[in-house]
Design a protein around this motif. Structure first.
Motif, PDB file in Angstrom:
ATOM      1  N   PRO A 169       0.803  -1.229   0.000  1.00 48.91           N
ATOM      2  CA  PRO A 169       0.000   0.000   0.000  1.00 48.91           C
ATOM      3  C   PRO A 169       0.833   1.275   0.000  1.00 48.91           C
ATOM      4  N   ARG A 170       1.938   1.277   0.718  1.00 50.57           N
ATOM      5  CA  ARG A 170       2.753   2.495   0.784  1.00 50.57           C
ATOM      6  C   ARG A 170       3.474   2.783  -0.530  1.00 50.57           C
ATOM      7  N   ASP A 171       3.587   1.780  -1.406  1.00 52.34           N
ATOM      8  CA  ASP A 171       4.324   1.953  -2.653  1.00 52.34           C
ATOM      9  C   ASP A 171       3.430   2.074  -3.879  1.00 52.34           C
ATOM     10  N   VAL A 172       2.114   2.001  -3.706  1.00 60.95           N
ATOM     11  CA  VAL A 172       1.242   1.875  -4.862  1.00 60.95           C
ATOM     12  C   VAL A 172       1.275   3.117  -5.753  1.00 60.95           C
ATOM     13  N   ARG A 173       1.300   4.316  -5.162  1.00 58.14           N
ATOM     14  CA  ARG A 173       1.285   5.526  -5.979  1.00 58.14           C
ATOM     15  C   ARG A 173       2.587   5.668  -6.763  1.00 58.14           C
ATOM     16  N   GLY A 174       3.703   5.366  -6.123  1.00 60.80           N
ATOM     17  CA  GLY A 174       4.973   5.411  -6.827  1.00 60.80           C
ATOM     18  C   GLY A 174       5.085   4.339  -7.897  1.00 60.80           C
ATOM     19  N   PHE A 175       4.443   3.194  -7.669  1.00 53.84           N
ATOM     20  CA  PHE A 175       4.460   2.124  -8.674  1.00 53.84           C
ATOM     21  C   PHE A 175       3.677   2.527  -9.915  1.00 53.84           C
ATOM     22  N   LEU A 176       2.534   3.189  -9.728  1.00 54.86           N
ATOM     23  CA  LEU A 176       1.701   3.567 -10.857  1.00 54.86           C
ATOM     24  C   LEU A 176       2.226   4.796 -11.601  1.00 54.86           C
ATOM     25  N   ALA A 177       2.969   5.657 -10.938  1.00 53.21           N
ATOM     26  CA  ALA A 177       3.355   6.949 -11.515  1.00 53.21           C
ATOM     27  C   ALA A 177       4.039   6.840 -12.878  1.00 53.21           C
ATOM     28  N   PRO A 178       5.034   5.984 -13.086  1.00 54.52           N
ATOM     29  CA  PRO A 178       5.716   5.966 -14.391  1.00 54.52           C
ATOM     30  C   PRO A 178       4.974   5.197 -15.487  1.00 54.52           C
ATOM     31  N   LEU A 179       3.859   4.540 -15.166  1.00 52.53           N
ATOM     32  CA  LEU A 179       3.161   3.732 -16.158  1.00 52.53           C
ATOM     33  C   LEU A 179       2.415   4.625 -17.144  1.00 52.53           C
ATOM     34  N   PRO A 180       2.272   4.208 -18.401  1.00 50.75           N
ATOM     35  CA  PRO A 180       1.615   5.052 -19.413  1.00 50.75           C
ATOM     36  C   PRO A 180       0.110   5.136 -19.190  1.00 50.75           C
ATOM     37  N   VAL A 181      -0.471   6.249 -19.669  1.00 56.12           N
ATOM     38  CA  VAL A 181      -1.918   6.431 -19.519  1.00 56.12           C
ATOM     39  C   VAL A 181      -2.689   5.422 -20.366  1.00 56.12           C
ATOM     40  N   ALA A 182      -2.041   4.783 -21.332  1.00 55.67           N
ATOM     41  CA  ALA A 182      -2.718   3.766 -22.144  1.00 55.67           C
ATOM     42  C   ALA A 182      -3.237   2.620 -21.292  1.00 55.67           C
ATOM     43  N   LEU A 183      -2.686   2.462 -20.076  1.00 55.01           N
ATOM     44  CA  LEU A 183      -3.145   1.393 -19.189  1.00 55.01           C
ATOM     45  C   LEU A 183      -4.594   1.609 -18.755  1.00 55.01           C
TER      46      LEU A 183
END
Length: 406
Positions: A169-183
């Protein structure tokens, strides 16, 4: 105690794998699912070799063939996809999971309720992998939300020995940040939004999360707010599927059956479904008609009745026009109940009182006869091909409908 996590089981290109069957070696070549008959002429799931040419799901057939002239089209197999995917969901439910699945290839379930049974999250993930067996390409991801768990499963790499990816949970925002908006296209309601965001110069989910929610709501409305929540690691709660009650009948067709023969076959299937003991006097809410083609491949179309009914004539009126959509000669026809309605007694008010009483008495006589002499004690003659020279093809015996009791 560990925070609740959502587990995602992901099978990339599941529909393509189901259509290929034993020909999975073709995945090394440019292949894609052919457009379904009577649908928009766009290709379905494509192999990695086809994607290297720029062929993606939802692309127009003409554009896909111009990008990849050597592209091989595989007939879709909706019946095979449904059977295989239901098997996967049944195996996940066998470990105690309450599964949600909007489309074949991706399933989600909450893990918190299974911690005590399987010794924490690690035990749940291990049990889920064992239940799936050695299925090719299965990926497992775990995260605090449905969208993040799907993204985590995409990051798993079975060939490298990492079939599971866990995002705390503490890492979820950082995990999603670099992913493309196409997801965001993994959500049906957000299919068109990534293209608009990319035109505005917004490329990653982190950039979406940094936008003011008020401005997003004003510019994009509800889809924009949903995309903002997903980029921040938040999502809607899961809605597990209801346990299925498979009630289906299949009928082999004579060679080159069409027109009146197909209508008679559908009439027979409806009679058989209404006579099934599993119906337990309930009306039918949604049904699916499917066919297997002589040349290979399958076809399937679902129909939801405006009013739940157990009247054969009403059901045939709703299903009959769908037979005209058959794109090729069929070797068999099937009818499956997808959802039941309330007890059929509720429809007695549609009939006059005298007819309802006569029908109830007849139904009671049929039930008593079947109880005493078996399920084939009460039958009716159904004409299939009256003009046939072969006597056996002129008529068949169908179960007499079991009328509801008053």
């Amino acid at each position: 105690m560990r925070s609740p996590m959502v587990v995602c089981v992901l099978y990339p290109r599941f529909e393509l794998l189901a259509a290929l069957g034993d020909r999975r070696a073709l995945l090394a070549e440019p292949v894609a699912l052919a457009p379904e008959a009577w649908r928009e002429q766009v290709v379905g799931e494509a192999s990695a070799a086809a994607e290297a040419f720029g062929v993606v799901r939802g692309m127009r057939l003409g554009e896909a063939m111009s990008r990849c002239p050597g592209l091989r089209l595989v007939p879709p197999d909706p019946e095979g996809v449904r059977a295989l995917w239901n098997g996967v969901l049944d195996r996940l439910e066998s470990i105690g999971a309450e599964v949600e699945s909007d489309s074949p290839g991706a399933a989600f379930f909450e893990s918190a309720g299974l911690y005590g049974i399987h010794d924490g999250l690690d035990g749940v993930l291990a049990k889920a992998r064992r239940s799936l067996g050695q299925a090719a390409g299965a990926r497992v991801g775990a995260a605090p939300s449905r969208f993040a768990a799907h993204a985590a499963a995409l990051q798993a790499r079975p060939r490298r020995g990492r079939r599971t990816r866990v995002v705390e949970p503490r890492d979820v925002r950082g995990f999603l940040a670099p992913l493309p908006v196409a997801l965001l296209r993994t959500r049906l309601e957000l299919q068109a939004l990534p293209e608009v965001l990319e035109r505005l110069g917004i490329r990653t989910l982190g950039e979406v999360a940094e936008l003011p929610s008020r401005a997003v709501a004003e510019r994009f409305g509800h889809p924009g707010l949903l995309a903002h929540d997903l980029a921040c690691g938040e999502d809607l709660p899961l809605v597990p599927r209801r346990p299925p009650e498979p009630v289906a009948e299949r009928l082999d067709l004579p060679e080159a059956a069409s027109g009146q023969q197909l209508e008679r076959a559908l009439d027979l299937l409806v009679a058989r479904v209404l006579a099934r003991r599993e119906r337990r006097g309930r009306s039918l809410r949604a049904l699916a008609v499917s066919a297997r083609f002589v040349a290979g491949g399958t076809w399937r179309v679902a129909v939801t009745l405006r009013h739940a009914s157990a009247d054969p004539e009403r059901i045939l009126t709703a299903l009959g026009p769908k037979l005209g959509e058959l794109p090729a000669p069929a070797e068999s026809l099937a009818l499956e109940v997808e959802a039941f309605g309330p007890p059929a007694q509720d429809q007695g008010r549609l009939l006059d009182e005298a007819a309802a009483v006569r029908r109830a008495r007849l139904g009671e006589a049929v039930r008593q006869a079947r109880q005493a002499a078996g399920s084939e004690a009460a039958m009716k003659v159904l004409e299939v091909d009256p003009g046939s020279r072969v006597p056996e093809r002129r008529a068949v015996l169908a179960p007499f409908p079991d009328a509801p009791a008053p």
